[in-house]
Scaffold this active site. Structure first.
Site, PDB file in Angstrom:
ATOM      1  N   CYS A 128       0.809  -1.225   0.000  1.00 19.59           N
ATOM      2  CA  CYS A 128       0.000   0.000   0.000  1.00 19.59           C
ATOM      3  C   CYS A 128       0.844   1.278   0.000  1.00 19.59           C
ATOM      4  O   CYS A 128       0.572   2.221  -0.752  1.00 19.59           O
ATOM      5  CB  CYS A 128      -0.957  -0.013   1.183  1.00 19.59           C
ATOM      6  SG  CYS A 128      -0.171  -0.528   2.715  1.00 19.59           S
ATOM      7  N   HIS A 241      -2.683   6.524   4.477  1.00 16.61           N
ATOM      8  CA  HIS A 241      -1.235   6.637   4.701  1.00 16.61           C
ATOM      9  C   HIS A 241      -0.776   8.015   4.211  1.00 16.61           C
ATOM     10  O   HIS A 241      -1.294   8.536   3.226  1.00 16.61           O
ATOM     11  CB  HIS A 241      -0.475   5.594   3.877  1.00 16.61           C
ATOM     12  CG  HIS A 241      -0.585   4.195   4.376  1.00 16.61           C
ATOM     13  ND1 HIS A 241      -1.238   3.832   5.530  1.00 16.61           N
ATOM     14  CD2 HIS A 241      -0.071   3.042   3.859  1.00 16.61           C
ATOM     15  CE1 HIS A 241      -1.137   2.515   5.699  1.00 16.61           C
ATOM     16  NE2 HIS A 241      -0.448   2.013   4.697  1.00 16.61           N
TER      17      HIS A 241
END
Ligand code: A2P
Length: 335
Positions: A128, A241
């Protein structure tokens, strides 16, 4: 044409999001099978007013399946995905089990869609943090060729799945009521804390997550010499994130050019107006698919062609489920 699709790990954070995204993007599904462990068998999940029953995963689960979306851990991926391929399915796997295998394409649709043709049944979805960094980097790399990166990540608890999200929420609730926190998923308390460890450490002191940025980045960009120094940190954020990235390029590139390239790039939203306090933040990138990029500036510590920037993206969506569904969409263009 429609396809029989199975989600392996359908009850997890990524599996649940895959379901939502298949539906949102109107993926042409004939039959949908939701596979999980024995613990979840029989559980009912409603998607778009249609009820599905979760099935226990067995070797037979992959009979007559055209496409498998893998959203389970490495050991489960290794146990079942080769069986799925043997039975004729094409697999898009979100685990890290096959990412660096030579005959497994590692795909970010905005970066290297052409590599999908090389598959032998399994296509891997990258890590990710790597997806979010490279969606932002690609337009700059295509213009000036990246040769070295220094990255610090600020990674949401969703990266550890449903149990990561629950652990943060439970700890915050416990602390609000003066109770002891329970620590199960992360190495330390994550509420009101930062943990500079994601995965296990190698002999050089780098974590497995940190090395993914280099190893997967080299493969996706087809740049075997790309030098990456990464520090990965778990932060008490639910599902986006954030990353601070310094990139040194082979060719000159200035801030204006970088802004122009990013403003026109696929999968990117340029949010870069520091004077009016506008820059990417994880709360703003939640529950959508674009990687927001901002704080673009020249690296003042070197004479090299280097820029620094900051980017944020939804880890569960673009960092995992959306990227996997986009890969499946590329696949059916070929089928
Ligand atoms: P289950 O919910 O039945 O445990 P997450 O990373 O969010 O925790 O999700 C992991 C996913 O992998 C879940 O859907 C989980 O199902 C699934 N899973 C775990 N163990 C197995 C197993 N032995 N066989 C199939 N799926 C599994």
């Amino acid at each position: 044409k429609t396809y029989n699709v199975a989600i392996l790990g359908a009850t997890g954070a990524v599996g649940q999001e895959m379901l939502k995204i298949l539906n949102e993007r109107k993926f042409p599904i004939k039959e949908l099978h939701l596979l999980a462990s024995k613990r979840s068998a029989g559980k009912k999940i409603t998607v778009n007013e249609k009820e599905y029953i979760v099935e226990e995963t067995t070797a037979n689960s992959f009979d007559n399946i055209d496409i498998v979306l893998g959203a389970a851990e490495n050991d489960i991926a290794k146990k079942y995905l080769p069986i799925a391929v043997e039975k004729g399915a094409i697999v898009v796997d979100n685990s890290s089990a096959y990412r660096l295998d030579k005959d497994v394409p590692l795909i970010i649709p905005e970066v290297n869609p052409q590599d999908i043709k090389k598959h032998h049944g399994i296509i891997a979805n990258p890590n990710c943090a790597t997806i979010i960094a490279l969606v932002a980097l690609q337009p700059l790399h295509a213009y000036a060729k990246a040769k070295r990166m220094v990255v610090s990540t600020y990674q949401a608890v969703s990266g550890a799945g449903v149990k990561g999200i629950m652990e943060l929420q439970q700890q915050l609730a416990a602390l609000a009521h003066g109770k002891e926190v329970e620590i199960q998923t992360f190495q330390h308390q994550i509420a009101y804390n930062l943990i500079p460890q994601i995965g296990s450490f190698d002999e050089n002191g780098y974590s497995s997550e940190e090395m993914k940025m280099q190893n997967e980045g080299r493969k996706i960009l087809n740049s075997p010499e790309l030098a990456v120094n990464c520090t990965c940190v778990r932060v008490p954020i639910l599902r986006s994130h954030s990353e601070s990235i310094m990139v040194e390029f082979e060719q000159p590139i200035d801030v204006e050019k970088a802004r122009e390239l990013l403003a026109n790039a696929k999968g990117v939203k340029l949010v870069d107006d520091p004077k009016s306090n506008q820059y990417p933040m994880p709360l703003d990138t939640t529950d959508q698919d674009l990687v927001y990029v901002g704080r673009i500036r020249k690296d003042i510590s070197t004479q090299a062609n280097a820029l620094s920037f900051w980017c944020c993206g939804d880890q569960v969506r673009k960092g995992a489920a959306t990227n996997a569904v986009q890969i499946a969409e590329l696949l059916i263009e070929e089928l």
